[in-house]
Scaffold this motif. Sequence first.
Motif, PDB file in Angstrom:
ATOM      1  N   GLY A 171       0.802  -1.216   0.000  1.00  0.00           N
ATOM      2  CA  GLY A 171       0.000   0.000   0.000  1.00  0.00           C
ATOM      3  C   GLY A 171       0.833   1.262   0.000  1.00  0.00           C
ATOM      4  N   TYR A 172       0.136   2.389  -0.088  1.00  0.00           N
ATOM      5  CA  TYR A 172       0.776   3.717  -0.085  1.00  0.00           C
ATOM      6  C   TYR A 172       0.970   4.143   1.372  1.00  0.00           C
ATOM      7  CZ  TYR A 172      -1.024   3.542  -4.872  1.00  0.00           C
ATOM      8  OH  TYR A 172      -1.316   3.165  -6.161  1.00  0.00           O
ATOM      9  N   LEU A 173       1.915   3.537   2.031  1.00  0.00           N
ATOM     10  CA  LEU A 173       1.999   3.611   3.485  1.00  0.00           C
ATOM     11  C   LEU A 173       2.580   4.914   3.999  1.00  0.00           C
ATOM     12  CD1 LEU A 173       3.155  -0.041   4.162  1.00  0.00           C
ATOM     13  CD2 LEU A 173       0.843   0.866   3.912  1.00  0.00           C
ATOM     14  N   ARG A 174       3.204   5.715   3.134  1.00  0.00           N
ATOM     15  CA  ARG A 174       3.762   7.000   3.571  1.00  0.00           C
ATOM     16  C   ARG A 174       3.149   8.169   2.810  1.00  0.00           C
ATOM     17  NH1 ARG A 174       9.085   7.453   2.256  1.00  0.00           N
ATOM     18  NH2 ARG A 174       8.893   5.784   0.731  1.00  0.00           N
ATOM     19  N   ILE A 234       4.488   1.365  -1.567  1.00  0.00           N
ATOM     20  CA  ILE A 234       4.524   1.807  -2.966  1.00  0.00           C
ATOM     21  C   ILE A 234       4.251   3.304  -3.063  1.00  0.00           C
ATOM     22  CG2 ILE A 234       3.949  -0.449  -3.934  1.00  0.00           C
ATOM     23  CD1 ILE A 234       1.024   0.490  -4.146  1.00  0.00           C
ATOM     24  N   SER A 235       4.544   4.053  -1.985  1.00  0.00           N
ATOM     25  CA  SER A 235       4.251   5.485  -1.972  1.00  0.00           C
ATOM     26  C   SER A 235       4.946   6.242  -3.091  1.00  0.00           C
ATOM     27  CB  SER A 235       4.649   6.091  -0.618  1.00  0.00           C
ATOM     28  OG  SER A 235       3.897   5.536   0.418  1.00  0.00           O
ATOM     29  N   ALA A 236       6.112   5.759  -3.511  1.00  0.00           N
ATOM     30  CA  ALA A 236       6.843   6.456  -4.578  1.00  0.00           C
ATOM     31  C   ALA A 236       6.057   6.488  -5.874  1.00  0.00           C
ATOM     32  CB  ALA A 236       8.205   5.790  -4.799  1.00  0.00           C
ATOM     33  N   ASP A 237       5.094   5.590  -6.034  1.00  0.00           N
ATOM     34  CA  ASP A 237       4.304   5.536  -7.263  1.00  0.00           C
ATOM     35  C   ASP A 237       3.052   6.402  -7.199  1.00  0.00           C
ATOM     36  OD1 ASP A 237       6.134   3.668  -8.177  1.00  0.00           O
ATOM     37  OD2 ASP A 237       4.955   1.974  -7.413  1.00  0.00           O
ATOM     38  N   ALA A 256       0.605   9.781  -6.822  1.00  0.00           N
ATOM     39  CA  ALA A 256       0.583  11.196  -7.197  1.00  0.00           C
ATOM     40  C   ALA A 256       0.218  12.024  -5.973  1.00  0.00           C
ATOM     41  CB  ALA A 256      -0.430  11.426  -8.316  1.00  0.00           C
ATOM     42  N   ALA A 257       1.034  11.918  -4.933  1.00  0.00           N
ATOM     43  CA  ALA A 257       0.731  12.595  -3.672  1.00  0.00           C
ATOM     44  C   ALA A 257       2.023  12.818  -2.905  1.00  0.00           C
ATOM     45  CB  ALA A 257      -0.245  11.756  -2.845  1.00  0.00           C
ATOM     46  N   PRO A 258       2.045  13.840  -2.054  1.00  0.00           N
ATOM     47  CA  PRO A 258       3.238  14.068  -1.220  1.00  0.00           C
ATOM     48  C   PRO A 258       3.451  12.905  -0.259  1.00  0.00           C
ATOM     49  CG  PRO A 258       1.794  15.995  -1.227  1.00  0.00           C
ATOM     50  CD  PRO A 258       1.028  14.885  -1.866  1.00  0.00           C
ATOM     51  N   ILE A 259       4.707  12.700   0.098  1.00  0.00           N
ATOM     52  CA  ILE A 259       5.073  11.648   1.050  1.00  0.00           C
ATOM     53  C   ILE A 259       5.324  12.286   2.407  1.00  0.00           C
ATOM     54  CG2 ILE A 259       6.854   9.956   1.662  1.00  0.00           C
ATOM     55  CD1 ILE A 259       7.100   9.298  -1.285  1.00  0.00           C
ATOM     56  N   GLY A 260       4.735  11.697   3.456  1.00  0.00           N
ATOM     57  CA  GLY A 260       4.858  12.244   4.793  1.00  0.00           C
ATOM     58  C   GLY A 260       5.812  11.443   5.659  1.00  0.00           C
ATOM     59  N   ASN A 261       6.002  11.959   6.855  1.00  0.00           N
ATOM     60  CA  ASN A 261       6.912  11.333   7.810  1.00  0.00           C
ATOM     61  C   ASN A 261       6.159  10.288   8.623  1.00  0.00           C
ATOM     62  OD1 ASN A 261       9.188  10.812   9.347  1.00  0.00           O
ATOM     63  ND2 ASN A 261       8.764  12.479  10.788  1.00  0.00           N
ATOM     64  N   TYR A 262       5.751   9.221   7.949  1.00  0.00           N
ATOM     65  CA  TYR A 262       4.992   8.163   8.607  1.00  0.00           C
ATOM     66  C   TYR A 262       5.920   7.017   8.992  1.00  0.00           C
ATOM     67  CZ  TYR A 262       0.903  10.477   6.595  1.00  0.00           C
ATOM     68  OH  TYR A 262      -0.057  11.391   6.248  1.00  0.00           O
ATOM     69  N   ALA A 263       5.656   6.454  10.151  1.00  0.00           N
ATOM     70  CA  ALA A 263       6.351   5.230  10.531  1.00  0.00           C
ATOM     71  C   ALA A 263       5.651   4.072   9.830  1.00  0.00           C
ATOM     72  CB  ALA A 263       6.308   5.046  12.041  1.00  0.00           C
ATOM     73  N   VAL A 264       6.345   3.404   8.923  1.00  0.00           N
ATOM     74  CA  VAL A 264       5.726   2.318   8.166  1.00  0.00           C
ATOM     75  C   VAL A 264       5.467   1.153   9.105  1.00  0.00           C
ATOM     76  CG1 VAL A 264       6.006   0.694   6.271  1.00  0.00           C
ATOM     77  CG2 VAL A 264       6.854   3.033   6.045  1.00  0.00           C
ATOM     78  N   PRO A 265       4.206   0.746   9.255  1.00  0.00           N
ATOM     79  CA  PRO A 265       3.891  -0.332  10.181  1.00  0.00           C
ATOM     80  C   PRO A 265       4.208  -1.694   9.581  1.00  0.00           C
ATOM     81  CG  PRO A 265       1.905   0.415   9.084  1.00  0.00           C
ATOM     82  CD  PRO A 265       3.028   1.298   8.594  1.00  0.00           C
ATOM     83  N   GLY A 266       4.003  -2.726  10.387  1.00  0.00           N
ATOM     84  CA  GLY A 266       4.078  -4.083   9.880  1.00  0.00           C
ATOM     85  C   GLY A 266       5.459  -4.682   9.901  1.00  0.00           C
ATOM     86  N   ALA A 267       6.107  -4.686  11.054  1.00  0.00           N
ATOM     87  CA  ALA A 267       7.452  -5.253  11.150  1.00  0.00           C
ATOM     88  C   ALA A 267       7.451  -6.562  11.935  1.00  0.00           C
ATOM     89  CB  ALA A 267       8.372  -4.251  11.829  1.00  0.00           C
TER      90      ALA A 267
END
Length: 825
Positions: A421-424, A452-455, A457-468
């Motif tokens: 997903g677009y996690l950030r 897949i946030s790099a793909d 059409a939106a700004p990327i934020g300072n999110y902690a990517v979950p799911g570790a």
Amino acid sequence: MSGKPHLSNELAVFTIAASNYLAHASVLGASVAEHHPGLKLTVFLLDTPPQGLPLSEHLVIVPAEQAFERQEWNHRRAHYDILEFATSVKPACFRFLFDHSARRAIYLDPDIRVFQRLDQFWGGDESDDALVLTPHILTPLPDDGCKPDDLAIMRAGLYNLGFAAMRDTPDVRGLLDWWDAKLHHLCLHDVREGVFTDQKWMDYAPLLLRSSSAVLEHPGFNVAYWNLHERVPRLEGGRWQVESRKKADCDLVFFHFSGYAADQGGISKHENRFGSQPPGDALRLFEDYAGALEAAGVRETRAIEAPRAAFRDGTSWDTACRALYRQAIAEGLAFGDPLEEPAFLDWAAGVAPGDHVGRYLRAVLRLRGDVAIAYDDGRQTAGLLTWLRISGQPEMGLDPALVERFAGTGEPDAARVNYVGYLRSHIGVGEAARQSIAALEAAGVAVRTHDISADAAAPIGNYAVPGARLAGAAAVTILGCNADVLPGVLAALPGDMRDTYRIGCWYWETPCFPEQWANRFDLVDEIWVASRFVADAIREKATVPVLVMPPMVRPPRPRRDRPWLATLLPEVTADEFVFLFQFDVASVPFRKNPEGAIAAFSEAFSPEEPVRLVLKLLNGHAEPRLVDALRSAAAGRRISLLDAALERADSFRLLASADSFVSLHRSEGFGLSIAEAMAYELPVVTTGWSGNADFTTDDNAAIVPCDVVPGALAHGPYPAGTPWAEPRLDVAAQLMRRVWTDMAWREAIGQAGAATVAQRYSAATVGTAMRERLLRIERSARVNVRRQQAPAAGAHASDRTRSAAVRIASDVLRFPGYYLARLPR
């Protein structure tokens, strides 16, 4: 802290507060010193102030604990919430002052400001009344349907205990002993049971001290929102006066700013009769008070956490402990000191006869019926434990150490999943993915993520990517991307995620799913959608199962901050009622209908009224002509445009700082922003059609009727002829105005909305539904076959993945305009 109260001519004036209210106490102390020269305000402090916090010269700090034996102090800390606790210590503080040479003592709530000498009802000899109280009102309140009304006063008590004056006599000592004994365990904020903290007990006081008590009828004492119908503050020649209906005009002695916060709008959160337009010169009173609080450092003090009780080892006493302790008291059990002796903890860890879970867990399940249902009344131990670890602390304030102590060390069930997903990304589908992953983990599902946030059409934020929590891939992959981009996402995935059972998590916003994307059904094994509206649209063409599986809706705790909002939009004033509307310019703004929000607001309110519409937009550069048109439509109105990519915390701070949320959309696949606003108890004005119809009703939102009509033009991926809602803007304007004027109604729908979201979209409800589905898939033959067919490491992509690349090429040839429009992004 001195530990000694301050007296002047054997008179003490005191208040009770925690450190987060010291700015209020400072303003009160300064006003007391102005009218009682040489006297400092004694503050019985409920906690220890943080190091480095400056204290006003007008205050003397006394630890409230000094008024109690240690066991009784800890009992009250354990038994009561902060409001109940603070009011329960009042009689003991009076007694403490009398034991330390005070002959007379006056109590004031910390949110009071003094304008004249307080003890003017006493002459100074033994004939003075031993007890002096003030009634809430001298005349009945109007029967106008506003709050408060006479019934509310009856529930709260005849006298307002924000003020009480006592003289040290044997009768008063006897009254204090009786009052304090009642407050040992009955200082409860529970009007349904006929109690309201310390206050209602004092309805008895004039009867118990029949010959030596007085009820002040001076209109200048204890002026507050509840009696402004009969008392009008006036500023005459620099001196505050009170214009009274039944008494001669007199000086204002003190004003009680109960429920007032400068950044919330209105004069009190407890009333809706006056709002931000109180009678006479009262608004000047509130403005001056707000300025004094600001100068006293209210921004710093209100950020201090309210005091919490703790066990000897530092573990916090939490809400489940409090509920359990109250249960024990009701059963007549005694544990000595609940915080410093082990008896309570040992009892809480035990299991009641006939029960299958420990007492602590039983308390949690009683407080959260939805959790009890989701985890089979605690029998589904692994899932419950994971929920307690991940969601129990933020949702219920549970202490992690207590959870581990009482809930055991069960391991999560076998459910595992990959989540793509677009996690950030600063987009709704990204937030939905983050919330869904949190819900899965709360339900005990181990998750491996792929961003897949790099793909996007939106700004990327300072999110902690979950799911570790998952090493290696699972046999099931959730693809949190829409059908249009699915082939490209699949082609770029690692092989161990690609060759799995695939769940497409799709969002769509109209009743007609595009025929050109029907071949995407071949790329997934089933589809999850957020609402019945989307399910109906996709099922018409689907060749795989379509399940309604909404995201969790659990925004962070609300942090209302109107001064911060004013730094973003300086034109926003403290007295304005703020409607918030938000949309992404790069995501088909026609669907969100910002023009409709402006038109409805402009019809509802004149520029002279203290009501503002804030349009929060993202990616304004994508359509500058649209933004210019919106600014033009907003000209001359109290309408602000905010074009900024806020980090997640600030996005929710913006939401919490609004007074109402507006969405006059033409269609929504789910309506995540609407649900988040409802979670914050904001009254929502919204179109009554599409995905949000799953959770918005006339009982929990202001529903705007609409006409569903075919669109004349194509908009993005939505062709001409697409059915769209056209909300009736005249009705929207009426509803927006009612939200502003009818406080009781907006509070009712706000509370009902929050309850709906908590019930339907909690971690327990959503996470459990997803977990059960994943476990069923794990056991299915299709997953086992897929595992056997998956290529070995290093092998070429499967035929299905190669077909994804073919579909991309085919799409580009068939729909070049659609793809060319996205190339710059």
